[in-house]
Design an enzyme around this catalytic site. Structure first.
Site, mmCIF file in Angstrom:
data_model
loop_
_atom_site.group_PDB
_atom_site.id
_atom_site.type_symbol
_atom_site.label_atom_id
_atom_site.label_comp_id
_atom_site.label_asym_id
_atom_site.label_seq_id
_atom_site.Cartn_x
_atom_site.Cartn_y
_atom_site.Cartn_z
ATOM 1 N N HIS A 48 -8.429 -5.794 17.088
ATOM 2 C CA HIS A 48 -9.248 -6.962 17.402
ATOM 3 C C HIS A 48 -8.536 -8.278 17.074
ATOM 4 O O HIS A 48 -8.989 -9.335 17.486
ATOM 5 C CB HIS A 48 -10.609 -6.884 16.694
ATOM 6 N N HIS A 85 0.851 -1.182 0.000
ATOM 7 C CA HIS A 85 0.000 0.000 0.000
ATOM 8 C C HIS A 85 0.889 1.236 0.000
ATOM 9 O O HIS A 85 1.954 1.253 0.618
ATOM 10 C CB HIS A 85 -0.891 0.010 1.253
#
Length: 291
Positions: free
Chosen positions: A186, A122
């Site tokens: 998470h 990215h």
């Protein structure tokens, strides 16, 4: 009253478009030089934003090297909604309730590779302006499903080279920022092996020298991308891979998708401000798995 930053906006937007053209040409050359079958090509689609501006979405699917890669550029403007105004105020930008105009331009790239030994990647760089403040942001991070220490070292070395040419303090600061930003709470882990990330870069208030220096650094980050990434692709593109390698790649893509949909600032900003949803979500992989 004329905007004293109008010429600078034009320069920044032009640079992002030029960088886009260089990257697209380089990636199509990789398609020509590696693999068998028909080399992939980018499909280019204009994008629009309802309140003003737009850009180009360039996406290649099903290539010999790239399973999916998007290289988007945009130049958008308009008025920030109440939620976005509050977000700006929380970042220390005053006066948004009185004059919520904004302008933004940048390039955003995400590549998902055919070969699991080739890392996903990215990169983005951008300029943001309001009547009350301006800044640059961006960075690049490497996302291998199958990590090679030498590839990670090469990528970071190129990012450090770009940083060190402008300020020796930048690389350790922006590397740490990337480690924090690209963390998936998470899952309790990073989405990749890091790189650099920076935002709100305005090193001298409203002075001309500050803008020039910060723009030059942002250009350096963008220019470092191809030397950081292309050699890794060329090194791994012909490596044989197994079904287990492909499985690891697809599961890692699931992690990448979770991050981009739940935490990524750019995704949230693009959707909240009405930009073309397909362009905003082009970062998502074509195929992913969850265990």
């Amino acid at each position: 009253m004329s905007d004293p930053y109008e010429a600078r906006k034009t320069r920044a937007a032009s640079w992002f478009r030029t960088l886009r053209d260089r990257i697209v040409a380089s990636f199509e050359a990789l398609e020509d030089n590696h693999g068998t079958g028909t080399p992939g090509r980018f499909e280019v689609t204009p994008t629009t934003r309802a309140d003003g501006g737009g850009g180009l979405m360039s996406v290649m699917r099903g290539g010999r090297v790239f399973e999916k890669v998007g290289v988007n550029v945009s130049e958008v403007h308009g008025t920030l909604g109440e939620r976005a105004q509050k977000a700006m105020a929380a970042r220390g930008v005053p006066g948004m309730d009185r004059d919520p105009r904004f302008w933004a331009s940048g390039i955003s790239l995400v590549a998902h590779m055919v070969n699991p030994h080739c890392p996903a990647v990215h990169m983005n760089t951008r300029m943001f302006w309001t009547p009350h403040a301006w800044w640059f942001g961006g960075g690049a991070d490497l996302n291998p499903a199958l990590e090679y220490a030498e590839d990670t070292a090469h990528f970071h070395a190129e990012m450090q080279r770009a940083c060190d040419a402008h300020d020796p303090a930048y690389y350790p600061r922006f590397k740490a920022w990337a480690d924090e930003y690209f963390f998936v709470p998470h899952r309790g882990r990073a989405r990749g092996v890091g790189g650099i990330f920076y935002d709100d870069l305005n090193t001298g208030g409203t002075t001309s020298d500050s803008w020039e220096a910060d723009f030059a650094f942002t250009q350096a980050v963008g220019s470092a991308f191809l030397p950081a990434f292309v050699p890794l692709t060329e090194r791994r593109v012909a490596t044989p891979f197994t079904e287990a390698d492909r499985e690891a790649q697809l599961i890692h893509r699931g992690l990448y998708a979770e991050y981009n949909l739940v935490y990524d600032r750019g995704t949230k900003f693009g959707l909240e401000t009405g930009h073309d949803a397909n362009a905003v979500l082009m970062s998502l992989p074509p195929i992913a798995k969850w265990t």
